[in-house]
Design a protein around this motif. Structure first.
Motif, short mmCIF file in Angstrom:
data_model
loop_
_atom_site.label_atom_id
_atom_site.label_comp_id
_atom_site.label_asym_id
_atom_site.label_seq_id
_atom_site.Cartn_x
_atom_site.Cartn_y
_atom_site.Cartn_z
N TYR A 10 0.92 -1.20 -0.12
CA TYR A 10 0.07 -0.14 0.05
C TYR A 10 0.97 1.38 0.05
CZ TYR A 10 -3.99 -2.98 1.36
OH TYR A 10 -4.74 -4.02 1.35
N GLY A 11 0.30 2.40 -0.38
CA GLY A 11 1.19 3.59 -0.37
C GLY A 11 0.18 4.77 -0.68
N VAL A 12 0.66 5.78 -0.17
CA VAL A 12 0.05 7.10 -0.30
C VAL A 12 1.03 8.23 -0.28
CG1 VAL A 12 -2.04 6.69 0.97
CG2 VAL A 12 -0.09 7.84 2.03
N GLU A 13 0.68 9.44 -1.25
CA GLU A 13 1.61 10.38 -1.37
C GLU A 13 1.27 11.38 -0.59
OE1 GLU A 13 2.36 13.26 -4.89
OE2 GLU A 13 3.60 11.48 -5.14
N VAL A 14 1.88 12.23 0.55
CA VAL A 14 1.43 13.28 1.19
C VAL A 14 2.03 14.52 0.45
CG1 VAL A 14 1.28 14.50 3.40
CG2 VAL A 14 1.09 11.70 3.13
N ARG A 23 -2.58 17.02 1.79
CA ARG A 23 -3.17 16.05 1.18
C ARG A 23 -2.63 14.69 1.08
NH1 ARG A 23 -3.87 18.37 -3.78
NH2 ARG A 23 -5.76 19.68 -2.98
N ALA A 24 -3.22 13.50 1.27
CA ALA A 24 -2.83 12.43 1.11
C ALA A 24 -3.85 11.77 -0.20
CB ALA A 24 -3.13 11.39 2.28
N THR A 25 -2.97 11.24 -1.12
CA THR A 25 -3.56 10.91 -2.17
C THR A 25 -3.08 9.38 -2.70
OG1 THR A 25 -3.71 12.97 -3.33
CG2 THR A 25 -3.97 11.10 -4.59
N ASN A 26 -3.93 8.44 -3.03
CA ASN A 26 -3.56 7.05 -3.16
C ASN A 26 -3.23 6.75 -4.65
OD1 ASN A 26 -6.01 6.61 -4.29
ND2 ASN A 26 -6.88 5.33 -2.61
N PRO A 27 -2.82 5.73 -5.10
CA PRO A 27 -2.59 5.62 -6.44
C PRO A 27 -3.72 5.66 -7.41
CG PRO A 27 -1.14 3.85 -5.07
CD PRO A 27 -2.05 4.75 -4.23
N SER A 31 -8.18 11.16 -2.33
CA SER A 31 -7.28 11.99 -1.73
C SER A 31 -8.08 12.29 -0.26
CB SER A 31 -7.09 13.07 -2.42
OG SER A 31 -8.02 14.07 -2.75
#
Length: 141
Positions: A10-14, A23-27, A31
């Motif tokens: 799993y991963g998110v970009e902050v 803002r956290a956004t997943n693949p 968000s």
């Protein structure tokens, strides 16, 4: 005991939107904004939401096949403690308020809630199981 097998990553970009606003956004592109400020969930509140949300999904998937709930709320709380100058959460508590209509299907769904919560805790909820066990967290700059 055998080593666990990685089955999914799993991963998110902050991303920083403003001072203490992120803002956290997943693949997949979903968000959620959070941070430290009025109208935002804090990172600790997100952790509590994740613990509650994980079991919510587990319970909802099975019970909603039988009937639509009339009430479905989970309250998540935890105590911030200080250990030698470092803070963490302790004693995370979840309170489930889940009810179904008084129909045969609703009564069947209602009867499953306690067992489903227990199975989620013991086996299915990745989030609460991670919080309860030592988990390596690494930081790379």
């Amino acid at each position: 005991m055998s080593e666990p097998n990685v089955v999914k990553t799993y991963g998110v970009e902050v991303e920083r939107l403003a001072q203490t606003h992120y803002r956290a956004t997943n693949p997949a592109g979903a968000s959620l904004e959070f941070g430290a400020g009025e109208g935002l969930l804090s990172p600790v509140e997100l952790l509590l939401a994740a613990v509650a949300g994980c079991t919510a999904v587990d319970v909802d998937v099975v019970t909603s096949r039988r009937g639509e709930p009339s009430t479905f709320r989970i309250t998540a709380e935890g105590d911030r403690v200080n250990e030698a100058g470092a803070s963490r959460l302790s004693d995370v508590r979840l309170a489930f308020d889940v009810a179904f209509p008084d129909t045969p299907e609703g009564r069947q769904a209602q009867a499953m809630v306690g067992r489903l919560v227990q199975v989620s805790h013991d086996k299915d909820c990745t989030v609460s199981r991670t919080v309860e066990r030592p988990t390596n967290v690494t930081f790379k700059v």
